[in-house]
Design a protein around this motif. Structure first.
Motif, PDB file in Angstrom:
ATOM      1  N   TYR A 108      51.513  -3.152  59.050  1.00  0.00           N
ATOM      2  CA  TYR A 108      51.281  -2.277  60.206  1.00  0.00           C
ATOM      3  C   TYR A 108      50.435  -2.929  61.285  1.00  0.00           C
ATOM      4  O   TYR A 108      50.734  -2.810  62.479  1.00  0.00           O
ATOM      5  N   GLU A 109      49.362  -3.611  60.918  1.00  0.00           N
ATOM      6  CA  GLU A 109      48.460  -4.196  61.911  1.00  0.00           C
ATOM      7  C   GLU A 109      49.181  -5.210  62.794  1.00  0.00           C
ATOM      8  O   GLU A 109      48.878  -5.334  63.989  1.00  0.00           O
ATOM      9  N   VAL A 110      50.124  -5.922  62.221  1.00  0.00           N
ATOM     10  CA  VAL A 110      50.914  -6.888  63.003  1.00  0.00           C
ATOM     11  C   VAL A 110      51.953  -6.170  63.856  1.00  0.00           C
ATOM     12  O   VAL A 110      52.099  -6.449  65.053  1.00  0.00           O
ATOM     13  N   LEU A 111      52.658  -5.242  63.250  1.00  0.00           N
ATOM     14  CA  LEU A 111      53.766  -4.592  63.948  1.00  0.00           C
ATOM     15  C   LEU A 111      53.304  -3.690  65.095  1.00  0.00           C
ATOM     16  O   LEU A 111      53.997  -3.551  66.104  1.00  0.00           O
ATOM     17  N   LYS A 112      52.130  -3.069  64.957  1.00  0.00           N
ATOM     18  CA  LYS A 112      51.678  -2.179  66.029  1.00  0.00           C
ATOM     19  C   LYS A 112      51.327  -2.950  67.291  1.00  0.00           C
ATOM     20  O   LYS A 112      51.340  -2.378  68.392  1.00  0.00           O
ATOM     21  N   GLU A 113      51.014  -4.253  67.145  1.00  0.00           N
ATOM     22  CA  GLU A 113      50.782  -5.081  68.326  1.00  0.00           C
ATOM     23  C   GLU A 113      52.085  -5.393  69.043  1.00  0.00           C
ATOM     24  O   GLU A 113      52.100  -5.639  70.244  1.00  0.00           O
ATOM     25  N   ILE A 114      53.153  -5.380  68.298  1.00  0.00           N
ATOM     26  CA  ILE A 114      54.488  -5.619  68.868  1.00  0.00           C
ATOM     27  C   ILE A 114      55.041  -4.344  69.486  1.00  0.00           C
ATOM     28  O   ILE A 114      55.705  -4.367  70.528  1.00  0.00           O
ATOM     29  N   ASN A 115      54.759  -3.197  68.827  1.00  0.00           N
ATOM     30  CA  ASN A 115      55.320  -1.917  69.258  1.00  0.00           C
ATOM     31  C   ASN A 115      54.271  -0.839  69.038  1.00  0.00           C
ATOM     32  O   ASN A 115      54.107  -0.336  67.924  1.00  0.00           O
ATOM     33  N   GLU A 116      53.557  -0.470  70.087  1.00  0.00           N
ATOM     34  CA  GLU A 116      52.475   0.518  69.943  1.00  0.00           C
ATOM     35  C   GLU A 116      52.994   1.922  69.667  1.00  0.00           C
ATOM     36  O   GLU A 116      52.235   2.795  69.243  1.00  0.00           O
ATOM     37  N   ARG A 117      54.284   2.143  69.861  1.00  0.00           N
ATOM     38  CA  ARG A 117      54.874   3.459  69.581  1.00  0.00           C
ATOM     39  C   ARG A 117      55.381   3.565  68.138  1.00  0.00           C
ATOM     40  O   ARG A 117      55.872   4.613  67.727  1.00  0.00           O
ATOM     41  N   LEU A 118      55.218   2.516  67.375  1.00  0.00           N
ATOM     42  CA  LEU A 118      55.759   2.474  66.020  1.00  0.00           C
ATOM     43  C   LEU A 118      55.002   3.415  65.079  1.00  0.00           C
ATOM     44  O   LEU A 118      53.778   3.414  65.022  1.00  0.00           O
ATOM     45  N   ILE A 119      55.760   4.159  64.311  1.00  0.00           N
ATOM     46  CA  ILE A 119      55.211   4.997  63.245  1.00  0.00           C
ATOM     47  C   ILE A 119      55.496   4.284  61.930  1.00  0.00           C
ATOM     48  O   ILE A 119      56.650   4.001  61.602  1.00  0.00           O
ATOM     49  N   TYR A 120      54.436   3.972  61.207  1.00  0.00           N
ATOM     50  CA  TYR A 120      54.555   3.185  59.983  1.00  0.00           C
ATOM     51  C   TYR A 120      54.137   4.064  58.807  1.00  0.00           C
ATOM     52  O   TYR A 120      52.963   4.408  58.657  1.00  0.00           O
ATOM     53  N   CYS A 121      55.107   4.452  57.986  1.00  0.00           N
ATOM     54  CA  CYS A 121      54.827   5.352  56.868  1.00  0.00           C
ATOM     55  C   CYS A 121      54.764   4.560  55.569  1.00  0.00           C
ATOM     56  O   CYS A 121      55.757   3.956  55.139  1.00  0.00           O
ATOM     57  N   CYS A 122      53.592   4.549  54.937  1.00  0.00           N
ATOM     58  CA  CYS A 122      53.398   3.914  53.632  1.00  0.00           C
ATOM     59  C   CYS A 122      53.520   4.988  52.556  1.00  0.00           C
ATOM     60  O   CYS A 122      52.680   5.883  52.466  1.00  0.00           O
ATOM     61  N   LEU A 123      54.560   4.899  51.758  1.00  0.00           N
ATOM     62  CA  LEU A 123      54.763   5.830  50.649  1.00  0.00           C
ATOM     63  C   LEU A 123      54.422   5.096  49.356  1.00  0.00           C
ATOM     64  O   LEU A 123      55.133   4.194  48.925  1.00  0.00           O
ATOM     65  N   THR A 124      53.305   5.473  48.751  1.00  0.00           N
ATOM     66  CA  THR A 124      52.831   4.787  47.551  1.00  0.00           C
ATOM     67  C   THR A 124      52.484   5.793  46.460  1.00  0.00           C
ATOM     68  O   THR A 124      52.471   7.011  46.689  1.00  0.00           O
ATOM     69  N   GLY A 125      52.172   5.271  45.287  1.00  0.00           N
ATOM     70  CA  GLY A 125      51.806   6.149  44.181  1.00  0.00           C
ATOM     71  C   GLY A 125      50.434   6.758  44.333  1.00  0.00           C
ATOM     72  O   GLY A 125      50.256   7.966  44.193  1.00  0.00           O
ATOM     73  N   TYR A 126      49.441   5.924  44.672  1.00  0.00           N
ATOM     74  CA  TYR A 126      48.059   6.383  44.664  1.00  0.00           C
ATOM     75  C   TYR A 126      47.356   6.293  46.012  1.00  0.00           C
ATOM     76  O   TYR A 126      46.184   6.638  46.110  1.00  0.00           O
ATOM     77  N   GLY A 127      48.058   5.836  47.051  1.00  0.00           N
ATOM     78  CA  GLY A 127      47.445   5.782  48.368  1.00  0.00           C
ATOM     79  C   GLY A 127      46.903   4.410  48.715  1.00  0.00           C
ATOM     80  O   GLY A 127      46.919   3.479  47.912  1.00  0.00           O
TER      81      GLY A 127
END
Length: 393
Positions: A108-127
């Protein structure tokens, strides 16, 4: 008529059940979902038994309406392609363990610099934080840690496993859909995307809301199979029938319980619905009564009654039930891909009056859309051929 999510583009890095079900729901309502899959092997869910024509039957249940791009994110060229895709998309769904995408340089930290409108959803077991952040897990583990498994089963013997993947679907898939939609709504106001941290453990705990209320309200821990909604009372119970099948009674409200008791000629039970000391005897008596007829005979017997009474159906019976048919909740694709087998798929559960979802029963072959999508972001045919030769795609 346009669908509500038309124009929304999603890069789906998920596998198996939780993420794919999430993106299928979004795809049913118009989102363009691009599955990012490993070259040659594809998403792990493609290979789960049982297979139909060499591909998992379960894969088809959660991957309709999608596109497939093969991409090796461990290679520099693969990372470059992914960044170019992310620059022109709205959502990334990441189902890897926390930190995996960061280590590959495409988090996310890399991609948000490329696209500030990007929504990055992390789906994990424990967070994304906490002592179990990097721990592996499955549905059973999340439900066990959340306290759900301890509450599942009867009051004799060990806890039971759920017949469906509750943490994966309700706590994972559905909460991820909600997170993405909330982030899209927020972006309409702020113009910026954000990171969505969805943990299946967290979601599983929220599913215990009423049980937690019962616990702190009564001052005692709920006992498995012995509470108001878990089998401890006759009015909310599962009973065996003469033909070794089952029926369920959900007569919680007094009016339903009274009508049920009158119907089976047990009016004396109407005033002791919540008398805990009498429940064992009442359940035993009603169990003997229900054993006198078959399941379907009891369904007919109570068909005009207002008591919350239903048969316990198996999968095949469920598919044939008139209510399920009326709601278009099951579709059968006969002789699927000339395999000689039928594929049974669920319908769209959310009914919108103006922009209803649409289940298109089209399933992506592995890498089917790679060339078209790469061309759309500026790659030439020659470049694509080179990428394929080098096993990047």
């Amino acid at each position: 008529m346009s669908l509500p999510l038309e124009g929304i583009k999603i890069l789906d890095l998920s596998r198996y059940l939780p993420g794919p079900l999430c993106t299928q729901i979004l795809a049913d309502f118009g989102a363009e979902v691009i599955k990012i899959e490993q070259p040659k092997s594809g998403e792990l869910g493609r290979n789960l038994a049982p297979l139909i024509n060499g591909e998992s039957a379960r894969f088809y249940t959660v991957n309709r309406n999608k596109k497939s791009v093969t991409l090796d994110l461990k290679k520099k060229e693969g990372k470059d392609i992914f960044k170019r895709l992310a620059a022109n998309c709205d959502v990334v769904l990441d189902q890897f363990r926390p930190g995996v995408m960061d280590k590959m340089g495409v988090g996310y930290e890399v991609l948000k610099e490329i696209n500030e409108r990007l929504i990055y959803c992390c789906l994990t077991g424990y967070g994304l934080n906490g002592p179990l952040r990097d721990t592996a897990g499955h549905d059973l583990n999340y439900l066990s840690l959340a306290g759900v498994t301890e509450q599942t089963g009867n009051n004799q013997g060990k806890p039971s496993m759920s017949g469906v993947q509750i943490a994966d679907t309700a706590a994972g898939s559905l909460y991820s859909v909600i997170a993405i939609l909330l982030a899209l709504a927020s972006r309409e106001k702020t113009g910026k995307g954000q990171l969505c941290d969805v943990a299946m453990l967290d979601g599983s705990i929220t599913l215990l809301a009423y049980t937690i209320g019962e616990w702190f309200g009564s001052g005692k821990l709920p006992q498995r199979g012995d509470e108001g909604l878990t089998g401890g009372y006759a009015c909310y119970h599962i009973y065996e029938t003469k033909d070794n099948k089952y029926v369920s009674l959900g007569a919680v409200e007094g009016k339903f319980w009274v009508e049920f008791c009158e119907k089976i000629d047990r009016k004396e039970y109407t005033t002791v619905q919540w008398d805990k000391e009498k429940q064992e005897d009442i359940i035993k008596d009603i169990s003997n009564i229900i054993l006198q007829k078959t399941r379907d005979e009891w369904v007919t017997f109570f068909s005009t009654s207002n008591i919350c009474f239903t048969p316990v159906l198996n999968m095949g019976e469920m598919c044939q039930h008139p209510q399920i048919i009326a709601r278009n909740m099951i579709t059968k694709l006969t002789n699927f891909k000339e395999s000689g087998k039928d594929v049974v798929l669920t319908g769209v559960p959310i009914k919108l009056s103006q922009t209803p979802g649409e289940a298109k029963y089209i399933f992506p072959e592995l890498g089917e859309h790679t060339d078209d999508i790469l061309m759309n972001i500026g790659y030439s045919k020659e470049e694509i051929d080179t990428l394929r030769k080098n096993s990047v795609i």
